[in-house]
Scaffold this motif. Structure first.
Motif, PDB file in Angstrom:
ATOM      1  N   ILE A 153      22.376  35.122  29.345  1.00  0.00           N
ATOM      2  CA  ILE A 153      23.479  34.517  28.709  1.00  0.00           C
ATOM      3  C   ILE A 153      22.750  33.137  28.287  1.00  0.00           C
ATOM      4  CG2 ILE A 153      25.675  33.368  29.205  1.00  0.00           C
ATOM      5  CD1 ILE A 153      26.111  35.349  31.386  1.00  0.00           C
ATOM      6  N   VAL A 154      22.853  32.744  26.933  1.00  0.00           N
ATOM      7  CA  VAL A 154      22.248  31.480  26.568  1.00  0.00           C
ATOM      8  C   VAL A 154      23.473  30.578  26.770  1.00  0.00           C
ATOM      9  CG1 VAL A 154      21.175  30.282  24.613  1.00  0.00           C
ATOM     10  CG2 VAL A 154      20.961  32.633  24.915  1.00  0.00           C
ATOM     11  N   MET A 155      23.473  29.750  27.797  1.00  0.00           N
ATOM     12  CA  MET A 155      24.474  28.801  28.142  1.00  0.00           C
ATOM     13  C   MET A 155      24.552  27.702  27.149  1.00  0.00           C
ATOM     14  SD  MET A 155      23.892  28.631  32.360  1.00  0.00           S
ATOM     15  CE  MET A 155      25.492  27.565  32.669  1.00  0.00           C
ATOM     16  N   ALA A 156      25.656  27.173  26.929  1.00  0.00           N
ATOM     17  CA  ALA A 156      26.026  25.913  26.480  1.00  0.00           C
ATOM     18  C   ALA A 156      25.258  24.803  26.972  1.00  0.00           C
ATOM     19  CB  ALA A 156      27.526  25.447  26.017  1.00  0.00           C
ATOM     20  N   SER A 157      24.619  24.009  26.102  1.00  0.00           N
ATOM     21  CA  SER A 157      23.665  22.747  26.772  1.00  0.00           C
ATOM     22  C   SER A 157      24.186  21.491  26.468  1.00  0.00           C
ATOM     23  CB  SER A 157      22.262  22.797  26.141  1.00  0.00           C
ATOM     24  OG  SER A 157      21.511  21.933  26.587  1.00  0.00           O
ATOM     25  N   HIS A 221      22.372  37.274  13.050  1.00  0.00           N
ATOM     26  CA  HIS A 221      21.504  37.847  14.059  1.00  0.00           C
ATOM     27  C   HIS A 221      22.349  38.947  14.883  1.00  0.00           C
ATOM     28  CE1 HIS A 221      18.699  34.448  13.286  1.00  0.00           C
ATOM     29  NE2 HIS A 221      19.719  33.894  13.232  1.00  0.00           N
ATOM     30  N   ALA A 222      23.105  39.673  14.220  1.00  0.00           N
ATOM     31  CA  ALA A 222      24.409  40.523  14.923  1.00  0.00           C
ATOM     32  C   ALA A 222      23.280  41.495  15.885  1.00  0.00           C
ATOM     33  CB  ALA A 222      25.023  41.296  13.935  1.00  0.00           C
ATOM     34  N   GLY A 223      22.336  42.120  15.405  1.00  0.00           N
ATOM     35  CA  GLY A 223      21.527  43.214  16.192  1.00  0.00           C
ATOM     36  C   GLY A 223      20.949  42.305  17.703  1.00  0.00           C
ATOM     37  N   LYS A 224      20.971  40.964  17.731  1.00  0.00           N
ATOM     38  CA  LYS A 224      20.402  40.499  18.794  1.00  0.00           C
ATOM     39  C   LYS A 224      21.474  39.740  19.735  1.00  0.00           C
ATOM     40  CE  LYS A 224      16.485  39.837  19.357  1.00  0.00           C
ATOM     41  NZ  LYS A 224      15.525  40.542  19.822  1.00  0.00           N
ATOM     42  N   VAL A 225      22.862  39.953  19.398  1.00  0.00           N
ATOM     43  CA  VAL A 225      23.765  39.694  20.190  1.00  0.00           C
ATOM     44  C   VAL A 225      24.630  40.645  20.641  1.00  0.00           C
ATOM     45  CG1 VAL A 225      25.957  37.936  20.024  1.00  0.00           C
ATOM     46  CG2 VAL A 225      23.939  37.655  18.662  1.00  0.00           C
ATOM     47  N   ASP A 226      24.764  40.669  22.051  1.00  0.00           N
ATOM     48  CA  ASP A 226      25.652  41.636  22.763  1.00  0.00           C
ATOM     49  C   ASP A 226      27.116  41.232  22.606  1.00  0.00           C
ATOM     50  OD1 ASP A 226      27.195  42.552  24.688  1.00  0.00           O
ATOM     51  OD2 ASP A 226      25.888  42.556  26.484  1.00  0.00           O
ATOM     52  N   GLY A 227      27.233  39.693  22.749  1.00  0.00           N
ATOM     53  CA  GLY A 227      28.604  39.473  22.534  1.00  0.00           C
ATOM     54  C   GLY A 227      28.481  37.741  22.829  1.00  0.00           C
ATOM     55  N   ILE A 228      29.946  37.418  22.846  1.00  0.00           N
ATOM     56  CA  ILE A 228      30.236  35.781  23.248  1.00  0.00           C
ATOM     57  C   ILE A 228      31.210  35.789  23.818  1.00  0.00           C
ATOM     58  CG2 ILE A 228      31.443  35.711  21.086  1.00  0.00           C
ATOM     59  CD1 ILE A 228      30.453  32.844  20.775  1.00  0.00           C
ATOM     60  N   LYS A 229      30.925  34.791  25.119  1.00  0.00           N
ATOM     61  CA  LYS A 229      31.927  34.332  25.943  1.00  0.00           C
ATOM     62  C   LYS A 229      32.402  33.272  25.462  1.00  0.00           C
ATOM     63  CE  LYS A 229      32.117  31.600  30.269  1.00  0.00           C
ATOM     64  NZ  LYS A 229      33.490  32.080  31.038  1.00  0.00           N
ATOM     65  N   ARG A 250      30.723  41.972  21.212  1.00  0.00           N
ATOM     66  CA  ARG A 250      31.946  41.870  22.084  1.00  0.00           C
ATOM     67  C   ARG A 250      32.400  40.557  21.998  1.00  0.00           C
ATOM     68  NH1 ARG A 250      28.245  45.308  24.658  1.00  0.00           N
ATOM     69  NH2 ARG A 250      29.184  47.206  25.212  1.00  0.00           N
ATOM     70  N   LEU A 251      33.840  40.266  22.454  1.00  0.00           N
ATOM     71  CA  LEU A 251      34.224  39.096  22.804  1.00  0.00           C
ATOM     72  C   LEU A 251      34.536  38.954  24.540  1.00  0.00           C
ATOM     73  CD1 LEU A 251      36.593  37.038  23.662  1.00  0.00           C
ATOM     74  CD2 LEU A 251      35.380  36.390  21.513  1.00  0.00           C
ATOM     75  N   TYR A 252      33.824  38.204  25.020  1.00  0.00           N
ATOM     76  CA  TYR A 252      33.971  38.132  26.623  1.00  0.00           C
ATOM     77  C   TYR A 252      34.896  37.010  26.715  1.00  0.00           C
ATOM     78  CZ  TYR A 252      30.095  41.297  27.067  1.00  0.00           C
ATOM     79  OH  TYR A 252      29.141  42.500  27.247  1.00  0.00           O
ATOM     80  N   THR A 253      35.813  37.263  27.229  1.00  0.00           N
ATOM     81  CA  THR A 253      37.085  36.189  27.309  1.00  0.00           C
ATOM     82  C   THR A 253      36.447  35.446  28.930  1.00  0.00           C
ATOM     83  OG1 THR A 253      39.302  35.581  27.604  1.00  0.00           O
ATOM     84  CG2 THR A 253      38.734  37.548  28.812  1.00  0.00           C
ATOM     85  N   GLY A 254      36.637  34.196  28.486  1.00  0.00           N
ATOM     86  CA  GLY A 254      36.514  33.217  29.461  1.00  0.00           C
ATOM     87  C   GLY A 254      37.690  32.471  29.702  1.00  0.00           C
TER      88      GLY A 254
END
Length: 389
Positions: A153-157, A221-229, A250-254
């Protein structure tokens, strides 16, 4: 029966009435991916100078809590903001947490999914002065997580807003990170209600413009992205955003306020889950997702509806202090022997807040050991000068 305080400074009697849900494994495969973001359990006896040094962690209790989530069919979002990243837990502790968790996950019979937060928090903000420094910091943590076997998970910095980064800087750095990742990653958009230092993420305080930037990144980069939270607490924005995602992303709801409707979906699109509240409401969440997989919408809502007022209380403003409510429920339910958090974070909320959580958790059938919960709530109340007689 206990005497509980109210927001208007009254004291009212309260008796537990809920019939607790029994945690169990799901009967059928779930149709939504669900990551619960879990907290860490302190070791208060080993803790020294809690505001100034690395936190002391009770590893046995911390990993046991994760085992309980996995036993119910939930995945795990590890070393995220729920685990107090940047708010009491440093990268060295988070790295050890990830490594220990991945060993435990490989040994678990259900082989749970574990995604782990990679950020830049091991480097001081004043040393992250440009895109190259930010990218290098991310790369160090990403390498450690991949070596441990975790999904990224590439966290917001906080580093991007600190240097006033524009959209082009985000696209450059994230694009390079995505192309380096061994497996598709989960991106992370955390609103400033969770962390004020993230205001203006993706290069703009205008949410529509920020959305266009991150969608451009995903499409490139769609092939490198599982989803976004996405954790913006805005149901309408999330629904519109997920409809624009490339197929397979995928959209991962937070969204800890509106998760029930977002996960069920609108008949065309639905969200998956990466939620701190799922760690606190695990039996209700897991059994509701089971009902959804079985096509039983009525049971899905019957299980989740009572958890929404609880979640809204836990995540009320200032939202960044929600970790205290998550840990409080873990203590009431016997998942840890004390109510102490890294950096003394339990003091970030007041006793009326904890009293409200107690009532709402009871209504949601989430106090698994009522006698223990009442005993511990009584202790906390008396520590706050509310005599119980």
């Amino acid at each position: 029966m206990l005497i509980l305080p109210t927001e208007d400074r009254r004291l009212e009697p309260y008796r537990l009435t809920g019939e607790p849900l029994v945690p169990r494994a799901p009967r059928v495969p779930l149709t939504r991916t669900a990551f619960a973001a879990a907290h860490v359990v302190s070791d208060p006896i080993a803790e020294r100078n809690p505001w100034d040094t690395r936190p002391a962690i009770d590893w046995e209790a911390t990993l046991a809590f994760r085992q309980g989530l996995w036993d119910q069919g939930l995945g795990l979002a590890e070393a995220m903001d729920t685990a107090q990243r940047g708010m009491g837990v440093d990268w060295a502790t988070a790295k050890e947490l990830i490594e220990r968790t991945m060993v435990a996950a490989r040994a678990h019979p259900l082989r749970p999914r574990v995604a782990c937060g990679a950020g830049t928090d091991h480097v001081a903000l004043e040393d992250l002065r440009d895109a190259a420094a930010i990218r290098a910091a991310y790369e160090e943590q990403m390498a450690a997580i991949e070596a441990a076997g975790g999904q990224l998970i590439v966290m917001a910095s906080r580093a991007f807003p600190a240097i006033g980064a524009g959209a082009e800087t985000y696209l450059e750095v994230y694009g390079q990170l995505l192309e380096q990742a061994a497996q598709p990653v989960i991106l992370h958009w955390l609103g400033d209600m969770f962390d004020p230092a993230l205001k203006g993420y993706w290069g703009s305080t205008d949410v529509a413009q920020a959305s266009d930037t991150v969608l451009d990144l995903i499409e490139a980069h769609a092939g490198k992205v599982d989803g976004i939270k996405i954790s913006l607490l805005d149901q309408a924005h999330e629904e519109a955003f997920r409809a624009r995602l490339p197929e397979g992303v995928r959209l991962y709801t937070g969204d800890d306020f509106n998760y029930a409707a977002l996960i069920e979906g609108d008949g065309h699109h639905h969200s998956h889950a990466l939620l701190g509240i799922f760690a606190a409401i695990a039996p209700a969440a897991a059994q509701a997702l089971e009902a959804l997989a079985e096509g039983d919408s009525a049971s899905y809502h019957a299980l989740l509806a009572p958890t929404v007022p609880l979640s809204r209380e836990i995540f009320r403003a200032p939202t960044r202090f929600y970790k205290a409510g998550i840990t409080f429920l873990a203590w009431l339910n016997g998942a840890q022997s004390h109510f102490i958090m890294p950096a003394g974070f339990q003091s970030s909320r007041d006793i009326t807040h904890y009293a409200s959580i107690y009532r709402l958790a009871d209504a949601a059938r989430l106090l698994q050991e009522p006698e223990l919960a009442e005993k511990r709530m009584r202790l906390l109340l008396e520590m706050h000068g509310i005599e119980q007689g």
